[in-house]
Write a protein that holds these residues in place. Structure first.
Motif, PDB file in Angstrom:
ATOM      1  N   TRP A  65      43.786  94.953  50.394  1.00  0.00           N
ATOM      2  CA  TRP A  65      43.486  95.256  48.995  1.00  0.00           C
ATOM      3  C   TRP A  65      43.588  96.750  48.721  1.00  0.00           C
ATOM      4  O   TRP A  65      44.130  97.174  47.686  1.00  0.00           O
ATOM      5  CB  TRP A  65      42.097  94.745  48.639  1.00  0.00           C
ATOM      6  CG  TRP A  65      41.611  95.243  47.301  1.00  0.00           C
ATOM      7  CD1 TRP A  65      40.598  96.108  47.063  1.00  0.00           C
ATOM      8  CD2 TRP A  65      42.151  94.913  46.030  1.00  0.00           C
ATOM      9  NE1 TRP A  65      40.450  96.344  45.724  1.00  0.00           N
ATOM     10  CE2 TRP A  65      41.400  95.619  45.062  1.00  0.00           C
ATOM     11  CE3 TRP A  65      43.196  94.097  45.599  1.00  0.00           C
ATOM     12  CZ2 TRP A  65      41.668  95.530  43.700  1.00  0.00           C
ATOM     13  CZ3 TRP A  65      43.468  94.005  44.232  1.00  0.00           C
ATOM     14  CH2 TRP A  65      42.697  94.716  43.305  1.00  0.00           C
ATOM     15  N   GLY A  66      43.087  97.569  49.638  1.00  0.00           N
ATOM     16  CA  GLY A  66      43.155  99.010  49.442  1.00  0.00           C
ATOM     17  C   GLY A  66      44.587  99.503  49.386  1.00  0.00           C
ATOM     18  O   GLY A  66      44.932 100.340  48.541  1.00  0.00           O
ATOM     19  N   SER A  67      45.442  98.985  50.283  1.00  0.00           N
ATOM     20  CA  SER A  67      46.850  99.391  50.278  1.00  0.00           C
ATOM     21  C   SER A  67      47.527  98.965  48.988  1.00  0.00           C
ATOM     22  O   SER A  67      48.268  99.738  48.362  1.00  0.00           O
ATOM     23  CB  SER A  67      47.577  98.771  51.476  1.00  0.00           C
ATOM     24  OG  SER A  67      46.987  99.190  52.687  1.00  0.00           O
ATOM     25  N   TYR A  68      47.272  97.707  48.605  1.00  0.00           N
ATOM     26  CA  TYR A  68      47.877  97.217  47.356  1.00  0.00           C
ATOM     27  C   TYR A  68      47.364  97.997  46.150  1.00  0.00           C
ATOM     28  O   TYR A  68      48.144  98.397  45.277  1.00  0.00           O
ATOM     29  CB  TYR A  68      47.566  95.730  47.184  1.00  0.00           C
ATOM     30  CG  TYR A  68      47.899  95.204  45.811  1.00  0.00           C
ATOM     31  CD1 TYR A  68      46.909  95.061  44.840  1.00  0.00           C
ATOM     32  CD2 TYR A  68      49.213  94.874  45.479  1.00  0.00           C
ATOM     33  CE1 TYR A  68      47.211  94.601  43.575  1.00  0.00           C
ATOM     34  CE2 TYR A  68      49.521  94.415  44.218  1.00  0.00           C
ATOM     35  CZ  TYR A  68      48.520  94.284  43.270  1.00  0.00           C
ATOM     36  OH  TYR A  68      48.821  93.838  42.026  1.00  0.00           O
ATOM     37  N   LEU A  88      43.198 109.155  42.193  1.00  0.00           N
ATOM     38  CA  LEU A  88      43.585 107.874  42.798  1.00  0.00           C
ATOM     39  C   LEU A  88      42.597 107.457  43.876  1.00  0.00           C
ATOM     40  O   LEU A  88      42.199 106.286  43.969  1.00  0.00           O
ATOM     41  CB  LEU A  88      44.984 107.981  43.397  1.00  0.00           C
ATOM     42  CG  LEU A  88      46.164 108.066  42.423  1.00  0.00           C
ATOM     43  CD1 LEU A  88      47.462 108.256  43.201  1.00  0.00           C
ATOM     44  CD2 LEU A  88      46.251 106.815  41.571  1.00  0.00           C
ATOM     45  N   LEU A  89      42.198 108.436  44.711  1.00  0.00           N
ATOM     46  CA  LEU A  89      41.275 108.109  45.800  1.00  0.00           C
ATOM     47  C   LEU A  89      39.905 107.713  45.270  1.00  0.00           C
ATOM     48  O   LEU A  89      39.244 106.822  45.817  1.00  0.00           O
ATOM     49  CB  LEU A  89      41.152 109.310  46.744  1.00  0.00           C
ATOM     50  CG  LEU A  89      42.451 109.713  47.468  1.00  0.00           C
ATOM     51  CD1 LEU A  89      42.210 110.934  48.335  1.00  0.00           C
ATOM     52  CD2 LEU A  89      42.981 108.547  48.302  1.00  0.00           C
ATOM     53  N   THR A  90      39.462 108.370  44.191  1.00  0.00           N
ATOM     54  CA  THR A  90      38.170 108.010  43.590  1.00  0.00           C
ATOM     55  C   THR A  90      38.205 106.594  43.045  1.00  0.00           C
ATOM     56  O   THR A  90      37.282 105.798  43.266  1.00  0.00           O
ATOM     57  CB  THR A  90      37.814 109.008  42.472  1.00  0.00           C
ATOM     58  OG1 THR A  90      37.758 110.331  43.028  1.00  0.00           O
ATOM     59  CG2 THR A  90      36.474 108.658  41.854  1.00  0.00           C
ATOM     60  N   ASP A  91      39.287 106.270  42.309  1.00  0.00           N
ATOM     61  CA  ASP A  91      39.422 104.905  41.783  1.00  0.00           C
ATOM     62  C   ASP A  91      39.492 103.895  42.921  1.00  0.00           C
ATOM     63  O   ASP A  91      38.923 102.793  42.831  1.00  0.00           O
ATOM     64  CB  ASP A  91      40.684 104.794  40.926  1.00  0.00           C
ATOM     65  CG  ASP A  91      40.547 105.532  39.607  1.00  0.00           C
ATOM     66  OD1 ASP A  91      41.576 105.817  38.984  1.00  0.00           O
ATOM     67  OD2 ASP A  91      39.385 105.810  39.216  1.00  0.00           O
ATOM     68  N   LEU A 150      37.107  99.558  46.133  1.00  0.00           N
ATOM     69  CA  LEU A 150      36.724  98.979  47.418  1.00  0.00           C
ATOM     70  C   LEU A 150      35.241  98.629  47.455  1.00  0.00           C
ATOM     71  O   LEU A 150      34.843  97.599  48.020  1.00  0.00           O
ATOM     72  CB  LEU A 150      37.064  99.950  48.553  1.00  0.00           C
ATOM     73  CG  LEU A 150      38.548 100.097  48.890  1.00  0.00           C
ATOM     74  CD1 LEU A 150      38.762 101.171  49.937  1.00  0.00           C
ATOM     75  CD2 LEU A 150      39.125  98.763  49.372  1.00  0.00           C
ATOM     76  N   VAL A 151      34.399  99.488  46.857  1.00  0.00           N
ATOM     77  CA  VAL A 151      32.961  99.196  46.804  1.00  0.00           C
ATOM     78  C   VAL A 151      32.716  97.914  46.019  1.00  0.00           C
ATOM     79  O   VAL A 151      31.947  97.031  46.440  1.00  0.00           O
ATOM     80  CB  VAL A 151      32.197 100.378  46.186  1.00  0.00           C
ATOM     81  CG1 VAL A 151      30.750  99.991  45.887  1.00  0.00           C
ATOM     82  CG2 VAL A 151      32.240 101.589  47.116  1.00  0.00           C
ATOM     83  N   LEU A 152      33.385  97.789  44.878  1.00  0.00           N
ATOM     84  CA  LEU A 152      33.193  96.609  44.041  1.00  0.00           C
ATOM     85  C   LEU A 152      33.715  95.356  44.739  1.00  0.00           C
ATOM     86  O   LEU A 152      33.033  94.305  44.769  1.00  0.00           O
ATOM     87  CB  LEU A 152      33.910  96.808  42.697  1.00  0.00           C
ATOM     88  CG  LEU A 152      33.802  95.665  41.699  1.00  0.00           C
ATOM     89  CD1 LEU A 152      32.342  95.411  41.331  1.00  0.00           C
ATOM     90  CD2 LEU A 152      34.630  95.955  40.446  1.00  0.00           C
ATOM     91  N   SER A 153      34.933  95.436  45.310  1.00  0.00           N
ATOM     92  CA  SER A 153      35.504  94.264  45.969  1.00  0.00           C
ATOM     93  C   SER A 153      34.691  93.876  47.207  1.00  0.00           C
ATOM     94  O   SER A 153      34.508  92.681  47.500  1.00  0.00           O
ATOM     95  CB  SER A 153      36.955  94.531  46.358  1.00  0.00           C
ATOM     96  OG  SER A 153      37.051  95.633  47.238  1.00  0.00           O
ATOM     97  N   SER A 154      34.171  94.880  47.949  1.00  0.00           N
ATOM     98  CA  SER A 154      33.348  94.581  49.121  1.00  0.00           C
ATOM     99  C   SER A 154      32.047  93.909  48.714  1.00  0.00           C
ATOM    100  O   SER A 154      31.583  92.961  49.372  1.00  0.00           O
ATOM    101  CB  SER A 154      33.050  95.871  49.901  1.00  0.00           C
ATOM    102  OG  SER A 154      34.244  96.442  50.401  1.00  0.00           O
TER     103      SER A 154
END
Length: 615
Positions: free
Chosen positions: A41-44, A304-307, A312-316
């Motif tokens: 997910w992070g890569s995508y 980009l990194l902040t978003d 990732l926090v939300l998806s986790s």
């Protein structure tokens, strides 16, 4: 009782020994799954956000470049036009105080009207003899600019263009120049300077950084002031010396702050900084051909990194919420309950699918009915839109109609008052002549109003009409507008031309009125406005051409002029030409638009000529 208690405890221990190893295995499995899904997910997400940002940056760079180029293009032809003005030339071959003072005032007035920064005139040796800022402390009068490339280019007979910091004002400007001729001899140079401060208004997104780089790789505009007048690549000492000699940016000693980062994601990131460490920026670039500038829009990688971090926090969180729910569900549901639930779920699914199928069938039928209703409503809306366009056009023509009818009304009043006096004096013949003139004027006004009434009514019948009659009726409607604008009208067709074709006369008249109105609008700022209307028969076709001597059609807009809701007018709706095209095609005709070789625009209509049989 004690044995039962011991047995119960043994059962619990056995259940525990069976449950906790499975639970621990599930924990490990969930953790591994979370790591894999988070990586995927992070890569995508990073790639998707990067591509979206690149598209947005590209659009923004293109928008800024287009706006910048359009603003500068407004002034490009002005030096060449002003160079032909006798009052401009006079100060070069008759340089006395009176002529110089008059020329300075003229330049100041032109500078205020054109919204330029400075307009000034140079002698052939580069010395300024007249300037719009003659009465300012930063006046150019007496200063020599023979080191400027725009002066050298104009002195060679070419039109110059250049951007630089002003040597006196220290304001960044864009310069257009043109030679001033006396007969075939160059006697001076006229220069127009546009202040480039307006670029600040083009940068509309505070989260983005902007920079504009010239052909030498020098950043002459940036939202980050510490990037100003730095280079994006190494400059040779010869090139720096050449730039400094022209005093383009004062005394320049640029440091290299920009370098490409080559990575698996190609070179979509810039690393900007002058030391060991630098900041990464995602960037897009748009090249301006005329000025040879590159417009860059940049977005910090940290955005980009902040978003990505928050995503990732939300998806986790969502993943673990679902995972824990699944684990609790598996621990508290028995096999029998699971089978019962499955059976119930299956029955419910069948019921839901049956109900959904019935609902979908009803919705499909409703959609068919809605489509039929929408089709009828669309046809009605199209008729109403045509009628609304006619009424809107009548509203635009009301100013000219008021002017056209006001004079006859005043004449009727004058003839009436004179007629009363003649009757009081028993001068019957004079009174009859006055009444006869009133009758003629009333007939003329009646013809004008009658054409407007015919034009405004709804009519759907088709008949054989003569294109000449359509045009004559349209000219009666448009004559007040054309007279008000002082447009010269030239009609080119034979008196008894047999240009017969099959159409609805009211709708066809709307098309012709719309074309003439568009031509009149295009001539609003033309010094000697003229419209030529031609009717002729060519290869079994009835052809109508409406030509004007206005500015013509911009090449960028040529493909869109018949597109609905496309307009270049500040208050236009963009439906006139699209409706006209729809009406022409309804009668099996064709409509074209092109630029006239002598200047202006030509609209051409073609219809099959009537040959005794309806097609």
């Amino acid at each position: 009782m004690e044995k039962m208690t011991i047995a119960t405890q043994n059962d619990q221990q056995m259940a525990s020994s069976k449950r906790w190893p499975l639970f621990s295995f599930n924990n490990i499995w969930m953790l591994l799954l979370w790591i894999v899904l988070s990586f995927i997910w992070g890569s995508y997400k990073f790639k998707s956000d990067k591509n979206s940002s690149l598209i947005a940056l590209g659009l923004e760079a293109s928008q800024v470049a287009s706006s910048l180029e359009a603003h500068l293009a407004r002034f490009q032809s002005l030096p060449k036009i002003l160079a032909k003005t006798p009052d401009i030339k006079r100060v070069l071959y008759l340089p006395n105080e009176v002529v110089t003072e008059r020329t300075n005032r003229l330049l100041k007035q032109l500078n205020e009207q054109l919204s330029t920064d400075v307009i000034y005139i140079l002698q052939t040796d580069g010395t300024t003899v007249a300037s719009s800022n003659y009465d300012n402390p930063e006046s150019f009068i007496g200063k020599n600019y023979d080191f400027r490339p725009y002066y050298k280019s104009a002195l060679l007979g070419n039109e110059g263009r250049y951007h630089a910091l002003g040597t006196a004002s220290r304001k960044l400007g864009y310069y257009y120049s043109a030679p001033i001729y006396s007969s075939d001899r160059i006697i001076g140079v006229i220069v127009i300077k546009i202040n480039l401060k307006f670029i600040d208004r083009l940068t509309s997104y505070p989260d983005l950084d902007y920079m504009i780089v010239d052909e030498n790789g020098i950043i002459f505009f940036s939202t980050k002031r510490d990037w100003m007048y730095q280079a994006i690549s190494s400059l040779s000492e010869e090139k720096v010396l050449k730039i400094n000699k022209s005093r383009q940016y004062g005394k320049l000693n640029p440091g290299v702050i920009l370098k490409d980062i080559k990575s698996v994601d190609s070179d979509e990131f810039f690393c900007i900084g002058s030391g060991k460490y630098c900041n990464k920026y995602l960037h897009a670039e748009e090249y301006i051909q005329e000025s040879k500038w590159d417009v860059y829009t940049l977005s910090p990688q940290r955005l980009l990194l902040t978003d990505l971090f928050y995503s990732l926090v939300l998806s986790s969180s969502l993943f673990w919420l679902i995972a824990l729910s699944v684990l609790f569900y598996r621990n508290y549901k028995s096999h029998e309950r699971y089978l019962a639930d499955e059976k119930s779920r299956l029955l419910n699914t069948v019921g839901i699918l049956t109900a959904d199928l019935r609902k979908t069938n009803n919705e499909l039928q409703a959609n068919v009915d809605h489509y039929r209703s929408a089709k009828l409503e669309l046809e009605h809306t199209q008729d109403e839109l045509i009628q609304a366009e006619k009424l809107a056009l009548l509203g635009e023509l009301s100013v000219g109609l008021n002017h056209e009818l006001n004079q006859p009304i005043l004449a009727i009043k004058a003839y009436s008052e004179n007629g009363i006096r003649f009757l009081q004096r028993h001068q019957i013949d004079s009174a009859e002549r006055n009444l006869s003139e009133i009758s003629k004027i009333s007939d003329t006004m009646g013809e004008i109003i009658a054409q407007f009434k015919v034009f405004s009514r709804k009519e759907n019948t088709l008949s054989l009409v003569n294109m000449a009659d359509i045009v004559e009726g349209s000219l009666v409607i448009m004559q007040p507008r054309l007279s008000f604008q002082k447009v010269v009208l030239n009609k080119h067709w034979e008196d008894n031309i047999d240009a017969i074709f099959y159409c609805n006369s009211t709708q066809m008249q709307q098309v012709v009125v719309n074309l003439i109105a568009n031509a009149a609008q295009a001539l609003d700022k033309t010094p000697h406005p003229k419209i030529d209307i031609s009717i002729f028969i060519h290869a079994d076709l009835v052809v109508l051409e409406v030509a004007d001597n206005g500015p013509g059609i911009d090449s960028q807009n040529k493909e869109n002029i018949f597109t609905p809701f496309f307009t270049t007018k500040p208050q236009g709706l963009g439906v006139g030409l699209s409706l006209s095209k729809r009406i022409v095609e309804l009668f099996k005709g064709k409509i074209y638009a092109k630029n006239n070789i002598h200047g202006g625009t030509v609209f051409r209509l073609e219809f099959s000529a009537y040959s005794g049989q309806l097609k």
